[in-house]
Design a protein around this motif. Structure first.
Motif, PDB file in Angstrom:
ATOM      1  N   TYR B  31       0.826  -1.194   0.000  1.00 49.33           N
ATOM      2  CA  TYR B  31       0.000   0.000   0.000  1.00 49.33           C
ATOM      3  C   TYR B  31       0.868   1.255   0.000  1.00 49.33           C
ATOM      4  O   TYR B  31       1.813   1.367   0.777  1.00 49.33           O
ATOM      5  CB  TYR B  31      -0.906   0.017   1.236  1.00 49.33           C
ATOM      6  CG  TYR B  31      -1.776  -1.210   1.345  1.00 49.33           C
ATOM      7  CD1 TYR B  31      -1.323  -2.344   2.020  1.00 49.33           C
ATOM      8  CD2 TYR B  31      -3.033  -1.239   0.758  1.00 49.33           C
ATOM      9  CE1 TYR B  31      -2.100  -3.481   2.099  1.00 49.33           C
ATOM     10  CE2 TYR B  31      -3.820  -2.374   0.847  1.00 49.33           C
ATOM     11  CZ  TYR B  31      -3.351  -3.486   1.518  1.00 49.33           C
ATOM     12  OH  TYR B  31      -4.133  -4.607   1.595  1.00 49.33           O
ATOM     13  N   TYR B  33       0.595   5.776  -0.591  1.00 49.68           N
ATOM     14  CA  TYR B  33      -0.326   6.908  -0.536  1.00 49.68           C
ATOM     15  C   TYR B  33       0.428   8.204  -0.834  1.00 49.68           C
ATOM     16  O   TYR B  33       1.602   8.338  -0.507  1.00 49.68           O
ATOM     17  CB  TYR B  33      -0.937   7.034   0.869  1.00 49.68           C
ATOM     18  CG  TYR B  33      -1.423   5.736   1.471  1.00 49.68           C
ATOM     19  CD1 TYR B  33      -0.541   4.889   2.134  1.00 49.68           C
ATOM     20  CD2 TYR B  33      -2.757   5.357   1.385  1.00 49.68           C
ATOM     21  CE1 TYR B  33      -0.976   3.699   2.693  1.00 49.68           C
ATOM     22  CE2 TYR B  33      -3.201   4.164   1.945  1.00 49.68           C
ATOM     23  CZ  TYR B  33      -2.304   3.339   2.598  1.00 49.68           C
ATOM     24  OH  TYR B  33      -2.742   2.155   3.142  1.00 49.68           O
ATOM     25  N   TYR B  48      -4.009   6.849  -3.890  1.00 49.94           N
ATOM     26  CA  TYR B  48      -3.449   5.716  -3.188  1.00 49.94           C
ATOM     27  C   TYR B  48      -3.378   4.511  -4.118  1.00 49.94           C
ATOM     28  O   TYR B  48      -3.988   4.497  -5.192  1.00 49.94           O
ATOM     29  CB  TYR B  48      -4.247   5.393  -1.919  1.00 49.94           C
ATOM     30  CG  TYR B  48      -5.714   5.169  -2.123  1.00 49.94           C
ATOM     31  CD1 TYR B  48      -6.601   6.244  -2.185  1.00 49.94           C
ATOM     32  CD2 TYR B  48      -6.231   3.887  -2.224  1.00 49.94           C
ATOM     33  CE1 TYR B  48      -7.955   6.033  -2.364  1.00 49.94           C
ATOM     34  CE2 TYR B  48      -7.587   3.673  -2.400  1.00 49.94           C
ATOM     35  CZ  TYR B  48      -8.445   4.752  -2.457  1.00 49.94           C
ATOM     36  OH  TYR B  48      -9.795   4.544  -2.637  1.00 49.94           O
ATOM     37  N   VAL B  50      -2.827  -0.021  -4.085  1.00 47.48           N
ATOM     38  CA  VAL B  50      -2.760  -1.262  -3.304  1.00 47.48           C
ATOM     39  C   VAL B  50      -1.744  -2.230  -3.903  1.00 47.48           C
ATOM     40  O   VAL B  50      -1.515  -3.307  -3.352  1.00 47.48           O
ATOM     41  CB  VAL B  50      -4.137  -1.927  -3.212  1.00 47.48           C
ATOM     42  CG1 VAL B  50      -4.496  -2.586  -4.549  1.00 47.48           C
ATOM     43  CG2 VAL B  50      -4.202  -2.936  -2.091  1.00 47.48           C
ATOM     44  N   ILE B  54      -2.517  -0.803  -9.711  1.00 52.32           N
ATOM     45  CA  ILE B  54      -3.815  -0.528  -9.075  1.00 52.32           C
ATOM     46  C   ILE B  54      -3.727   0.768  -8.280  1.00 52.32           C
ATOM     47  O   ILE B  54      -3.009   0.850  -7.278  1.00 52.32           O
ATOM     48  CB  ILE B  54      -4.231  -1.667  -8.137  1.00 52.32           C
ATOM     49  CG1 ILE B  54      -4.213  -3.000  -8.869  1.00 52.32           C
ATOM     50  CG2 ILE B  54      -5.623  -1.392  -7.556  1.00 52.32           C
ATOM     51  CD1 ILE B  54      -4.416  -4.194  -7.976  1.00 52.32           C
ATOM     52  N   ASP B  56      -6.140   4.523  -7.094  1.00 42.71           N
ATOM     53  CA  ASP B  56      -7.471   5.119  -6.989  1.00 42.71           C
ATOM     54  C   ASP B  56      -7.358   6.517  -6.419  1.00 42.71           C
ATOM     55  O   ASP B  56      -6.345   6.867  -5.781  1.00 42.71           O
ATOM     56  CB  ASP B  56      -8.388   4.275  -6.109  1.00 42.71           C
ATOM     57  CG  ASP B  56      -9.862   4.496  -6.446  1.00 42.71           C
ATOM     58  OD1 ASP B  56     -10.709   3.767  -5.915  1.00 42.71           O
ATOM     59  OD2 ASP B  56     -10.183   5.412  -7.259  1.00 42.71           O
ATOM     60  N   ARG B  96      -0.670  -4.417   5.939  1.00 43.33           N
ATOM     61  CA  ARG B  96      -1.733  -4.783   6.873  1.00 43.33           C
ATOM     62  C   ARG B  96      -1.149  -5.678   7.956  1.00 43.33           C
ATOM     63  O   ARG B  96      -0.542  -6.707   7.666  1.00 43.33           O
ATOM     64  CB  ARG B  96      -2.864  -5.499   6.139  1.00 43.33           C
ATOM     65  CG  ARG B  96      -4.109  -5.697   6.984  1.00 43.33           C
ATOM     66  CD  ARG B  96      -5.216  -6.275   6.127  1.00 43.33           C
ATOM     67  NE  ARG B  96      -6.413  -6.559   6.903  1.00 43.33           N
ATOM     68  CZ  ARG B  96      -7.407  -5.705   7.098  1.00 43.33           C
ATOM     69  NH1 ARG B  96      -7.347  -4.507   6.574  1.00 43.33           N
ATOM     70  NH2 ARG B  96      -8.457  -6.053   7.814  1.00 43.33           N
ATOM     71  N   GLY B  99      -5.117  -6.505  11.008  1.00 43.85           N
ATOM     72  CA  GLY B  99      -6.298  -5.721  10.680  1.00 43.85           C
ATOM     73  C   GLY B  99      -6.091  -4.224  10.635  1.00 43.85           C
ATOM     74  O   GLY B  99      -7.015  -3.491  10.315  1.00 43.85           O
ATOM     75  N   THR B 100      -4.912  -3.768  10.963  1.00 41.61           N
ATOM     76  CA  THR B 100      -4.661  -2.325  10.905  1.00 41.61           C
ATOM     77  C   THR B 100      -3.481  -2.030   9.983  1.00 41.61           C
ATOM     78  O   THR B 100      -2.736  -2.931   9.606  1.00 41.61           O
ATOM     79  CB  THR B 100      -4.373  -1.744  12.294  1.00 41.61           C
ATOM     80  OG1 THR B 100      -3.173  -2.344  12.806  1.00 41.61           O
ATOM     81  CG2 THR B 100      -5.516  -2.019  13.244  1.00 41.61           C
ATOM     82  N   TYR B 101      -3.345  -0.775   9.631  1.00 44.28           N
ATOM     83  CA  TYR B 101      -2.297  -0.348   8.721  1.00 44.28           C
ATOM     84  C   TYR B 101      -1.473   0.745   9.376  1.00 44.28           C
ATOM     85  O   TYR B 101      -1.998   1.821   9.647  1.00 44.28           O
ATOM     86  CB  TYR B 101      -2.898   0.217   7.439  1.00 44.28           C
ATOM     87  CG  TYR B 101      -3.757  -0.738   6.648  1.00 44.28           C
ATOM     88  CD1 TYR B 101      -5.074  -0.975   7.028  1.00 44.28           C
ATOM     89  CD2 TYR B 101      -3.266  -1.389   5.526  1.00 44.28           C
ATOM     90  CE1 TYR B 101      -5.868  -1.850   6.304  1.00 44.28           C
ATOM     91  CE2 TYR B 101      -4.054  -2.253   4.792  1.00 44.28           C
ATOM     92  CZ  TYR B 101      -5.356  -2.487   5.190  1.00 44.28           C
ATOM     93  OH  TYR B 101      -6.153  -3.341   4.473  1.00 44.28           O
ATOM     94  N   GLU B 102      -0.217   0.490   9.649  1.00 46.16           N
ATOM     95  CA  GLU B 102       0.657   1.554  10.126  1.00 46.16           C
ATOM     96  C   GLU B 102       1.319   2.174   8.914  1.00 46.16           C
ATOM     97  O   GLU B 102       2.023   1.506   8.161  1.00 46.16           O
ATOM     98  CB  GLU B 102       1.735   1.041  11.075  1.00 46.16           C
ATOM     99  CG  GLU B 102       2.700   2.140  11.500  1.00 46.16           C
ATOM    100  CD  GLU B 102       3.794   1.672  12.438  1.00 46.16           C
ATOM    101  OE1 GLU B 102       3.673   0.546  12.955  1.00 46.16           O
ATOM    102  OE2 GLU B 102       4.759   2.426  12.625  1.00 46.16           O
ATOM    103  N   GLN B 103       1.081   3.467   8.726  1.00 47.99           N
ATOM    104  CA  GLN B 103       1.649   4.146   7.578  1.00 47.99           C
ATOM    105  C   GLN B 103       3.001   4.750   7.944  1.00 47.99           C
ATOM    106  O   GLN B 103       3.158   5.409   8.967  1.00 47.99           O
ATOM    107  CB  GLN B 103       0.686   5.223   7.071  1.00 47.99           C
ATOM    108  CG  GLN B 103      -0.602   4.627   6.510  1.00 47.99           C
ATOM    109  CD  GLN B 103      -1.445   5.629   5.756  1.00 47.99           C
ATOM    110  OE1 GLN B 103      -1.001   6.720   5.417  1.00 47.99           O
ATOM    111  NE2 GLN B 103      -2.686   5.243   5.464  1.00 47.99           N
ATOM    112  N   PHE B 105       5.842   7.366   6.668  1.00 48.70           N
ATOM    113  CA  PHE B 105       5.904   8.537   5.813  1.00 48.70           C
ATOM    114  C   PHE B 105       7.333   8.857   5.377  1.00 48.70           C
ATOM    115  O   PHE B 105       8.294   8.637   6.131  1.00 48.70           O
ATOM    116  CB  PHE B 105       5.331   9.757   6.546  1.00 48.70           C
ATOM    117  CG  PHE B 105       3.832   9.751   6.636  1.00 48.70           C
ATOM    118  CD1 PHE B 105       3.188   8.982   7.596  1.00 48.70           C
ATOM    119  CD2 PHE B 105       3.075  10.503   5.761  1.00 48.70           C
ATOM    120  CE1 PHE B 105       1.796   8.969   7.682  1.00 48.70           C
ATOM    121  CE2 PHE B 105       1.684  10.510   5.836  1.00 48.70           C
ATOM    122  CZ  PHE B 105       1.053   9.734   6.805  1.00 48.70           C
TER     123      PHE B 105
END
Lengths: 114, 114
Positions: B31, B33, B48, B50, B54, B56, B96, B99-103, B105
């Motif tokens: 992922y 962004y 963003y 995936v 891909i 969007d 992932r 169940g969560t996403y730590e971004q 930067f």
């Protein structure tokens, strides 16, 4: 339209004091609430995060308090230090979102005076 | 690991010029962004992705384009620069985890359009 509302915009706290930042959200589907810390000239970095199955999470001097019924959560910085001076962003997301998109608050600039 | 890297750090564009902001991550994250950060406005999601091929639109995609030909790279293209695109741009990547996403930067690109 800001989906996550953050306050205050800025705050000044003396060394050793408590910094409190508040966030509110509308979307009840949000179930993951991270806080990011950003130093000047740097990108944000994950500080601490909470899921709504707990009302509080503590990591060192940083504590998240979560109130599901009020749709509010807050960050408390205990014994604030000059090195904590930064901009703090709250965020929210849905773990069912397969893209992991975060909705950020507007940010709070924290200044800790010596 | 270098994490997320962005180039250039700073850029001044004239109205109507084009440029590409580069973003590379070496964490093998699927992922990625792009955000813009304006004073008092938090971070707004532009685009963003995936995975390779891909992408969007996010909250503020107008005036921007992206491509994702590899897992590592996620460039952001400005075709006809406008003063409203003056901002700090951050690229982030995530995976992932439970169940969560730590971004994570990058350090950002400060763009001025005059």
């Amino acid at each position: 339209q800001q989906q996550v509302k953050q306050s205050p915009q800025s705050l000044i706290v003396q060394k050793g004091g408590i910094s409190i930042i508040n966030c509110a959200y509308e979307n009840t589907a949000f179930d993951y609430f991270p806080w990011y810390q950003q130093f000047p000239g740097k990108g944000p970095a994950l500080l601490i995060a909470i899921r709504p199955d707990v009302s509080e999470k503590k990591e060192g001097r940083f504590t998240i308090s979560f109130n599901k019924s009020a749709k509010q959560f807050s960050l408390h910085i205990m014994d604030s230090q000059p090195g904590d001076s930064a901009t703090y962003f709250c965020a929210a997301s849905m773990t069912t979102d397969s893209w992991g998109k975060l909705q950020f608050g507007a940010g709070t600039q924290v200044v800790v005076t010596p | 690991n270098a994490g997320v890297t962005q180039t250039p750090k700073f850029r001044i564009l004239k109205i109507g010029q084009s440029m590409t902001l580069q973003c590379t991550q070496d964490m093998n994250h699927n992922y990625m962004y792009w955000y813009r950060q304006d004073p008092g406005m938090g971070l707004k999601l532009i685009y963003y992705s995936v995975g390779a091929g891909i992408t969007d639109k996010g909250e503020v995609p107008n005036g921007y384009n992206v491509s994702r030909s590899t897992t590592e790279d996620f460039p952001l293209r400005l075709e006809l620069a406008a003063p409203s695109q003056t901002s700090v741009y951050f690229c982030a990547s995530s995976r992932r985890v439970q169940g969560t996403y730590e971004q994570y930067f990058g350090p950002g690109t400060r763009l001025t359009v005059t």
